[in-house]
Design a protein around this motif. Structure first.
Motif, PDB file in Angstrom:
ATOM      1  N   ASP A  73       0.810  -1.220   0.000  1.00 33.48           N
ATOM      2  CA  ASP A  73       0.000   0.000   0.000  1.00 33.48           C
ATOM      3  C   ASP A  73       0.842   1.269   0.000  1.00 33.48           C
ATOM      4  N   ASP A 126       0.139  -5.820   5.563  1.00 31.22           N
ATOM      5  CA  ASP A 126       0.212  -4.408   5.900  1.00 31.22           C
ATOM      6  C   ASP A 126       1.029  -4.251   7.183  1.00 31.22           C
ATOM      7  N   THR A 155      -2.916  -8.680   2.841  1.00 37.34           N
ATOM      8  CA  THR A 155      -3.711  -7.560   2.377  1.00 37.34           C
ATOM      9  C   THR A 155      -4.330  -7.854   1.010  1.00 37.34           C
ATOM     10  N   THR A 183      -4.784  -5.835  -1.201  1.00 40.94           N
ATOM     11  CA  THR A 183      -4.160  -4.950  -2.186  1.00 40.94           C
ATOM     12  C   THR A 183      -3.432  -5.757  -3.245  1.00 40.94           C
TER      13      THR A 183
END
Length: 212
Positions: free
Chosen positions: A19, A193, A185, A187
């Motif tokens: 992220d 994370d 995550t 993502t």
């Protein structure tokens, strides 16, 4: 007495931040959490490399990602080592490295333990205690590149904890199952994370606290 702990792993050990802009802050990386928790009881050395496998070549990479080939150099560099933490396996799920099956990762992990226990350390140094960390399970992601690399292997990743636990019992190693501690995550479906990276570090530190 201060114990030397080498954390040998992949991007989760390196601190890849899906992220952010590449890497988690130093204090959020799990080896850093281990150091913070154990304090003067330990000297923690982080040896993380993005894409590192247990024992398989990745010819798409500029650096050598084969963990079994590089490990002897790491052992010689940091000897004497009291505890070796092996945190690898996720990258073995790529079809062009370990073949896409969790069992290949377990075979590769066994090879790493063998290397660590039979390495000629010299100076009458003992082989280190080995801690095996099985990877967290993969989760769904909308990232096309990571989904292409790992999406097909989500079911395989659910086998990591069981396979690595069986391996640890057979070899007499300590096992920490990341899938029971933290969650990847969405993502990119594979990395952690900052919060989950710190959770993993705290759990590993708790385990290491009984060995140092």
């Amino acid at each position: 007495m201060t114990s030397t702990i080498v954390c040998y792993g992949d991007s989760l050990t390196w601190g890849f931040d899906a992220d952010g802009e590449g890497r988690h802050r130093y204090e959020d990386r799990w080896p850093s959490v281990v150091q913070e928790t154990l304090g003067r009881r330990a000297h923690v050395i982080a040896e993380g490399l993005n894409g590192r496998t247990t024992a398989y070549d990745d010819h798409l990479a500029a650096g050598d990602r084969n963990g079994a080939r590089v490990l002897p150099t790491i052992l010689a560099t940091h000897a004497p080592i009291d505890v070796l933490v092996l945190a690898l396996g996720s990258n073995d799920l790529k079809r062009h490295t370990g073949g896409g099956r969790a069992r290949e990762a377990a075979w590769g992990m066994e090879r790493l333990v063998e290397i660590a226990r039979n390495f000629p350390y010299g100076f009458d140094y003992d082989a280190p205690e080995v801690v095996i960390v099985s990877p967290p399970a993969l989760v769904e992601t909308t990232d096309d590149n990571f989904d292409a690399m790992f999406g097909f292997a989500r079911a395989e990743s659910l086998q990591f904890a069981e396979l690595f636990e069986a391996l640890a019992r057979r070899l007499g190693c300590v096992h920490v199952a990341a899938s029971e501690i933290c969650t990847a995550t969405p993502t990119d479906g594979i990395h952690l994370d900052a919060e989950n990276t710190r959770k993993l570090g705290a759990a590993i530190a708790s385990t290491l606290g009984t060995l140092t």
